[in-house]
Scaffold this active site. Structure first.
Site, PDB file in Angstrom:
ATOM      1  N   TRP A 324       0.890  -1.160   0.110  1.00  0.00           N
ATOM      2  CA  TRP A 324      -0.035  -0.022   0.115  1.00  0.00           C
ATOM      3  C   TRP A 324       0.902   1.284   0.060  1.00  0.00           C
ATOM      4  CZ3 TRP A 324      -0.098   4.083   3.603  1.00  0.00           C
ATOM      5  CH2 TRP A 324      -1.421   4.894   3.326  1.00  0.00           C
ATOM      6  N   HIS A 325       1.875   1.188   0.776  1.00  0.00           N
ATOM      7  CA  HIS A 325       2.940   2.280   0.843  1.00  0.00           C
ATOM      8  C   HIS A 325       3.573   2.727  -0.421  1.00  0.00           C
ATOM      9  CE1 HIS A 325       2.386   1.413   5.099  1.00  0.00           C
ATOM     10  NE2 HIS A 325       2.706   2.840   5.473  1.00  0.00           N
ATOM     11  N   GLY A 326       3.815   2.018  -1.274  1.00  0.00           N
ATOM     12  CA  GLY A 326       4.475   2.137  -2.595  1.00  0.00           C
ATOM     13  C   GLY A 326       4.716   0.996  -3.481  1.00  0.00           C
ATOM     14  N   PHE A 469       2.897   8.388  -0.754  1.00  0.00           N
ATOM     15  CA  PHE A 469       2.251   7.088  -0.767  1.00  0.00           C
ATOM     16  C   PHE A 469       0.581   7.461  -1.210  1.00  0.00           C
ATOM     17  CE2 PHE A 469       4.980   6.625   2.882  1.00  0.00           C
ATOM     18  CZ  PHE A 469       6.271   6.127   2.075  1.00  0.00           C
TER      19      PHE A 469
END
Lengths: 469, 313
Positions: A324-326, A469
């Site tokens: 999800w962060h990247g 993000f």
């Protein structure tokens, strides 16, 4: 628009005054908030407003359809529309190049040459945050936890409310929509806590995090020439940079929202004062970790389907949480490290029949979090591995200081930030309510001191870390 | 929001403005008093010492870190001061030059970092390094106002002038870093045994970015260069020399040649020694990294330059 910009310093008071001029009608206030939120977002790139509007419209419509559907199959069908559309948008804008690149690499490793499939796609700021927010709305209606929203302006405001639009906290519909659909008021308590939190947040971000970032950037940019000592100090600095940067952002967001009569959920609760990783995740980016728990971990079966499935669910949740962060394998590894240690902890607690660790747990938790941060910060796997290798091969030597003035400033400000945290932590009063302890003169004095500290120590960074993000 | 809350809000704003204004002025005055006595340290002390001796010195060197670390003043056989400061550029240099007395005979050496002149992102913000003298030195204040690098808030909160420098001032006030009376501004970079592997790795590292198709001179940098030229035209007693010091391995000479042309057009005395050590013999011990000379390299370069400048000194 950045919270630490002159633009926001002008924008916030203007919206604040206009907002309370409309106090007789909360619906008019919502229209104003919606326009202000679109201006706030459009300041970065107005073209991507169409994505937010599309996402808002889709979930507004789908939400009503889910609620109106009489049979479960139809409800599921509409929920699927929401899931596919939202995750599809996220997939295209955030992950397309990542998967295309990974696919090409895999094919090339087995001897198949694939033409370059990557596209020149700009990542819209905040897409991960508002997508999760709208998704939770549709899922909650499907689970019959909330009713669908019938006021289109209120719903659009829920998705785009400017304090939390680009980097959270990820607000639940069950908390925010009822507030948007009713009359708000600003009492003295909310005013004091809001002002206090905005200024603490600014101090955390502009003075502490940005000063720490100078050393971190320099060390990580030249990781190949630095020894383990320098990279260790840089990683410790990064651990606090990202904490003060993101918690500072959340503080300004929550504080700003309070000025408009909204109560957002808490996003950070002194995470480095945790004795276990489980506790860390109850204190770090709480709006995301609780989202992942409620909508992913529990949806996968949680801990209700036996021990093996529980560990699988935990691992999967953390791996996806990392992604999800990247769109990089480093984030997946970061999530994997957390998932692995959370699983080990779970096993240890159940085998030893204990609920937490003793004082040693603080050190253990910080070390695990620190090692995982290397993957989070490094530009690729090779860089992260090279840094960690230097530690495990004991490649320690004299510390590279660089600009001694900047190094001393960053170290002292980090220490000051920790002391402030420790004081608030030990007071047993959440930061969100801490401002209410002061009378007006004392609060003004504290804000004044913070202003002067900002004047003396502000450092300019382009962005907040979590904007990417 | 009821009238009671509005009153409280107005009170908070008013009291905060009054208290913060008062604290700001106290802090500012305190730092002013202390910083005026600080003569050591790169941030404030060096500038203070320069402002004290600038018109009683025969030879002055200006520029960025490469000026600071490359010109060993002891080797120039004249009373000189090296006013090179890390992280600064032509805006900072130009402003300091404008503070010099025009009629005093002096040799002024200005170090030029060619790459900086073609850096599109250069905005002249290095002039902010002089903000501690804002509203305290006429020439510097004039230059800062003209540069638009001073924010409007700075006119209310003066302590912003000491942004990033407060701790350094306190440290140098209570514990000076060196004896400034015997300091000539030159800061040699001494590479010890433990730093040698890092230096070797830096020299091996390939960080060349290649040659751009179209180099364009940065208009802000050019403007500051022109303002130095104007100063030169009005101060006949001074001799100005512009110099670029050696680089370990310059992969692109296009910008250097372009810059030489610009200096020729401006009729400024410029010498480019970028490839000096390539021509007269290079050695790893001369370097700290690819752009900074060690004390050994600085000695070699200064000796060479001293011979070259003999006629003008």
């Amino acid at each position: 628009m950045l919270f630490n910009s002159i633009e926001y310093l002008i924008f916030l008071p203007i919206v604040f005054v206009l907002y309370w001029l409309f106090k007789s009608s909360y619906k008019n206030q919502n229209v104003l908030l919606l326009i202000a939120s679109y201006v706030f977002y459009g300041w970065w790139d107005y073209r991507f407003l169409s994505l937010i509007i599309f996402s808002s419209f889709l979930d507004y419509y789908v939400g009503q359809k889910i609620e109106a559907a009489q049979i479960k199959k139809n409800k599921q069908r509409w929920l699927l529309v929401s899931l596919c559309s939202n995750l599809g948008l996220l997939g295209v804008f955030k992950y397309y190049n990542f998967f295309a690149d990974s696919f090409a690499s895999t094919m090339s490793s087995i001897g198949w040459q694939v033409n370059d499939l990557t596209l020149n796609i700009i990542l819209p700021v905040g897409i991960s945050f508002y997508t999760f927010q709208t998704l939770s709305y549709s899922i909650d209606i499907y689970r019959e936890k909330i009713k669908s929203c019938n006021d289109i302006v209120a719903f659009f405001t829920f998705v785009s409310l400017f304090p939390q639009l680009v980097a959270g906290p990820i607000e639940r519909a069950s908390n925010l929509i009822p507030q948007i659909e009713s009359k708000r008021s600003l009492n003295i308590n909310l005013l004091k806590t809001g002002i206090f939190q905005i200024f603490i947040g600014l101090f955390r971000k502009v003075a502490i995090a940005d000063n720490l970032g100078v050393y971190v950037d320099s060390a990580y940019a030249n990781y190949d020439i630095h020894n383990g000592t320098t990279l260790l100090v840089a990683t410790v600095f990064y651990a606090f940079q990202i904490y003060f940067d993101f918690s500072g952002y959340s503080d300004i967001a929550i504080g700003s929202a309070k000025l408009f009569g909204f109560n957002f959920n808490r996003n950070f609760n002194f995470p480095y004062f945790s004795r276990t990783l489980t506790e860390f995740w109850r204190r770090w980016h709480m709006s995301l970790s609780f989202w992942l728990r409620d909508y992913l971990y529990i949806s996968l079966g949680g801990n209700r389907k036996g021990i093996v499935i529980t560990y699988r669910n935990l691992m999967l949740t953390m791996l996806l949480g990392g992604l999800w962060h990247g769109s990089s394998w480093n984030f997946v590894i970061w999530g994997g490290i957390h998932g692995l240690f959370l699983s080990i902890e779970k096993y240890t607690f159940s085998a030893l029949k204990i609920k937490t660790f003793n004082g040693f747990g603080y050190i253990y938790t910080f070390i695990v979090v620190l090692i995982a941060w290397v993957f989070f910060r490094a530009v690729d796997f090779d860089t992260a591995w090279s840094i960690i290798s230097k530690w495990f091969t004991l490649d320690f030597g004299s510390l590279f200081i660089g600009d001694s003035n900047a190094f001393v400033n960053a170290s002292l400000l980090m220490l000051l930030g920790l002391l402030i945290d420790l004081r608030i932590f030990r007071s047993n009063t959440p930061l969100e309510e801490y401002g209410s302890k002061f009378n007006i003169v004392r609060l003004s004095f504290i804000v004044s001191v913070i202003i002067i500290m900002l004047c003396l120590f502000y450092s300019t960074a382009e962005n907040f870390i979590y904007f990417q993000f | 929001m009821d009238s009671k809350t509005i009153n409280k809000l107005l009170k908070i704003i008013l009291i905060t403005l009054v208290i913060s204004y008062a604290i700001d002025k106290l802090v500012f005055l305190g730092l002013n008093t202390m910083s005026d006595k600080v003569m050591t340290g790169q941030a404030i002390g060096k500038l203070n010492q320069f402002l004290t001796i600038k018109d009683s010195t025969d030879f002055l060197v200006f520029g960025n870190s490469r000026a600071n670390h490359h010109f060993d003043m002891d080797l120039f056989n004249t009373k000189g001061y090296n006013m090179g400061v890390d992280g600064t550029g032509i805006a900072y240099t130009s402003t300091l030059v404008s503070t010099l007395k025009k009629d005093k005979p002096q040799l002024i050496l200005i170090h030029i970092d060619t790459k900086n002149f073609f850096d599109k992102s250069y905005d002249g913000s290095d002039i902010r390094g002089l903000k501690t003298k804002f509203n305290r030195d006429e020439n510097i204040t004039k230059a800062l106002n003209k540069s638009n690098q001073i924010s409007a808030i700075q006119n209310f909160y003066y302590s912003m002038n000491y942004n990033g420098n407060a701790i350094s001032i306190l440290k140098n006030y209570f514990k000076p870093s060196y004896d400034y009376r015997s300091y000539n501004g030159y800061n040699p970079i001494i590479i010890n045994e433990s730093q040698k592997p890092m230096r070797d790795a830096l020299l091996l590292k390939d960080n060349s970015v290649g040659c751009e198709e179209d180099f364009e001179i940065n208009p802000i940098a050019l403007e500051y260069l022109k303002s130095i030229k104007t100063y030169i035209e009005n101060s006949e007693n001074k001799t100005f020399i512009f110099v670029t010091s050696p680089i370990y391995d310059d992969s692109c000479s296009k910008d250097n040649n372009l810059f030489k042309g610009i200096m020729k057009d401006l009729n400024l005395n410029y010498s480019d020694y970028t490839n000096l050590f390539k021509e007269i013999g290079n050695d790893k011990s001369y370097w700290k990294d690819k752009t900074h000379l060690s004390d050994i390299g600085a000695k070699q370069f200064s000796k060479f330059l001293q011979k070259e400048l003999k006629t003008q000194m």
